[in-house]
Design an enzyme around this catalytic site. Structure first.
Site, PDB file in Angstrom:
ATOM      1  N   ARG A 173     -18.994 -32.823 -38.941  1.00 32.94           N
ATOM      2  CA  ARG A 173     -19.323 -34.070 -39.630  1.00 32.94           C
ATOM      3  C   ARG A 173     -18.423 -35.172 -39.095  1.00 32.94           C
ATOM      4  O   ARG A 173     -17.366 -34.909 -38.528  1.00 32.94           O
ATOM      5  CB  ARG A 173     -19.128 -33.930 -41.142  1.00 32.94           C
ATOM      6  N   ARG A 177     -16.742 -43.819 -44.277  1.00 33.89           N
ATOM      7  CA  ARG A 177     -16.599 -44.376 -45.624  1.00 33.89           C
ATOM      8  C   ARG A 177     -17.120 -45.806 -45.630  1.00 33.89           C
ATOM      9  O   ARG A 177     -16.789 -46.594 -44.746  1.00 33.89           O
ATOM     10  CB  ARG A 177     -15.128 -44.397 -46.046  1.00 33.89           C
ATOM     11  N   ARG A 250      -5.306 -25.193 -26.650  1.00 34.45           N
ATOM     12  CA  ARG A 250      -4.834 -26.428 -26.039  1.00 34.45           C
ATOM     13  C   ARG A 250      -3.375 -26.603 -26.442  1.00 34.45           C
ATOM     14  O   ARG A 250      -2.962 -26.208 -27.538  1.00 34.45           O
ATOM     15  CB  ARG A 250      -5.649 -27.635 -26.515  1.00 34.45           C
ATOM     16  N   ARG A 281      -1.797 -40.297 -28.540  1.00 31.66           N
ATOM     17  CA  ARG A 281      -1.300 -41.157 -29.605  1.00 31.66           C
ATOM     18  C   ARG A 281       0.191 -41.403 -29.443  1.00 31.66           C
ATOM     19  O   ARG A 281       0.879 -40.682 -28.706  1.00 31.66           O
ATOM     20  CB  ARG A 281      -1.571 -40.554 -30.985  1.00 31.66           C
ATOM     21  N   GLU A 301       2.298 -38.459 -27.200  1.00 32.69           N
ATOM     22  CA  GLU A 301       1.755 -37.099 -27.299  1.00 32.69           C
ATOM     23  C   GLU A 301       0.698 -36.890 -26.217  1.00 32.69           C
ATOM     24  O   GLU A 301      -0.340 -37.543 -26.210  1.00 32.69           O
ATOM     25  CB  GLU A 301       1.154 -36.928 -28.696  1.00 32.69           C
ATOM     26  N   TYR A 349      -6.591 -23.241 -37.099  1.00 34.87           N
ATOM     27  CA  TYR A 349      -5.859 -24.488 -37.303  1.00 34.87           C
ATOM     28  C   TYR A 349      -5.821 -24.779 -38.796  1.00 34.87           C
ATOM     29  O   TYR A 349      -6.847 -25.058 -39.413  1.00 34.87           O
ATOM     30  CB  TYR A 349      -6.511 -25.652 -36.562  1.00 34.87           C
ATOM     31  N   ASP A 351      -4.165 -26.987 -42.055  1.00 34.82           N
ATOM     32  CA  ASP A 351      -3.309 -28.030 -42.599  1.00 34.82           C
ATOM     33  C   ASP A 351      -2.165 -27.357 -43.342  1.00 34.82           C
ATOM     34  O   ASP A 351      -2.234 -26.170 -43.696  1.00 34.82           O
ATOM     35  CB  ASP A 351      -4.103 -28.936 -43.543  1.00 34.82           C
TER      36      ASP A 351
END
Length: 369
Positions: A173, A177, A250, A281, A301, A349, A351
């Site tokens: 997705r 917003r 990666r 970034r 990075e 991965y 959080d």
């Protein structure tokens, strides 16, 4: 007779939370860490009064009340709100994609105008019913302007592959917003530990024997001889000597730069979406803590292909690696006295809040045995 109930291999967030809970319930634990510091990738190092996120930005966020209550036992958080920016060809766009982004792209004012613009651009891709790659998936979801300005080049740089060669599942997705709200996360709770992540890990491992610069693979037989059970948070394929081949990742390289100026970019995180700029970034660490120091520290990075000399960061969840992972999971399920956890042990991965929730769940399961 074993010296320890649990040997925890790795002092990252997963291993540290697991060790803390087991220790709290009377289990004797030993934590070993191959790096010269504890904390894994959330380790922070203070210089010039600024806490540097040495392995990339870590912003805690959650809507899990149990996780929030648990972690607040060991640290208190500031009220940092993540509002990253994207720099594309010198133009600055707000992330996540919201009305500020759409106003910059198309000069639209109302949510209805923005929705109409996106729908208009998506119409040309309505014949794509089953997207076969990331590019098709993204174009179908958000149209040309958002994709080509803010997704394509950044994604290809991050993954080191053309977007039309990446699986569609990577971008299930696109977060859009239709409000003027730059808060990146929807979670109720977010912030940065006031004393830094390293202190959080120190608090979790308080009164637990911990050795750094200690590699499990240098003395596997010994470590198995001293503990009833092992929690392994390293790479699951390495544990099994890559018997089914190596899992792909990666990696990242971080360039930390001290600057004798007060403020470099005015924001904690700015993404660089152009392909010709080699880094993805720049992080300016003082902004995580509303710092007022006279100098600043930034981190560039750079995404890298993973090799054995690099740190694995992002699993590549394509068909080949998913098949290989299932083979390793089958081996793990039939390995007595060893359990696997964390982003490397589970090839996932997570959080930080998911990491904590998984560690709590595993600890509870162990305590029922």
């Amino acid at each position: 007779m074993f010296m320890y109930d649990y040997l925890i291999v790795g002092s990252g967030l997963f291993g540290s939370v697991f060790a803390q809970i087991m220790n709290e319930y009377g289990k004797k634990c030993l934590v070993i860490e191959k790096r010269n510091h504890i904390g894994g990738n959330i380790y922070t190092k203070e210089e010039d009064g600024i806490k540097i996120h040495l392995y990339g930005a870590h912003i805690f966020h959650t809507d899990n009340e149990d996780v929030w209550r648990y972690i607040n036992r060991f640290c208190s958080f500031n009220n940092f709100i993540n509002s990253p920016l994207a720099n594309y060809k010198g133009n600055i766009y707000n992330l996540p994609f919201n009305m500020n982004t759409f106003n910059k792209l198309w000069n639209v004012i109302t949510p209805e105008d923005a929705k109409n613009k996106i729908q208009e651009q998506c119409k040309k891709y309505k014949e794509i019913t089953q997207p076969s790659n990331l590019e098709e998936q993204a174009l179908k979801l958000c149209g040309d302007d958002i994709y080509y300005t803010l997704i394509k080049e950044y994604t290809e740089k991050q993954w080191g592959r053309p977007a039309n060669k990446l699986p569609a599942s990577i971008i299930k997705r696109v977060p859009i917003r239709f409000t003027y709200n730059n808060n990146y996360f929807n979670d109720l709770y977010q912030g940065i530990p006031k004393d830094g992540y390293s202190q959080l890990i120190n608090n979790l491992l308080n009164n637990i024997q911990t050795y750094t610069q200690t590699d499990y693979f240098d003395n596997k037989h010994y470590f198995h001889s001293i503990a009833k059970k092992i929690l392994f948070t390293g790479c699951i394929d390495e544990y099994f000597d890559f018997i089914y081949g190596k899992l792909d990742y990666r990696s990242l390289r971080f360039e930390h730069i001290h600057l004798n100026i007060k403020d470099y970019q005015g924001n904690a995180v700015v993404n660089y979406n152009e392909a010709k700029i080699p880094y993805t970034r720049i992080i300016e660490h003082k902004h995580f803590e509303f710092g007022k120091q006279a100098t600043t520290i930034i981190t560039k990075e750079y995404p890298l292909e993973y090799t054995s000399s690099e740190e694995p960061y992002y699993p590549i969840n394509d068909e080949k690696n998913s098949t290989r992972l299932n083979q390793y999971k089958n081996l793990a399920a039939n390995t007595s006295n060893v359990i696997f956890g964390g982003r490397l042990g589970q090839y996932a991965y997570f959080d930080m809040d998911d990491t904590i929730a998984e560690a709590i769940s595993l600890a509870k399961k162990e305590l029922l045995i």
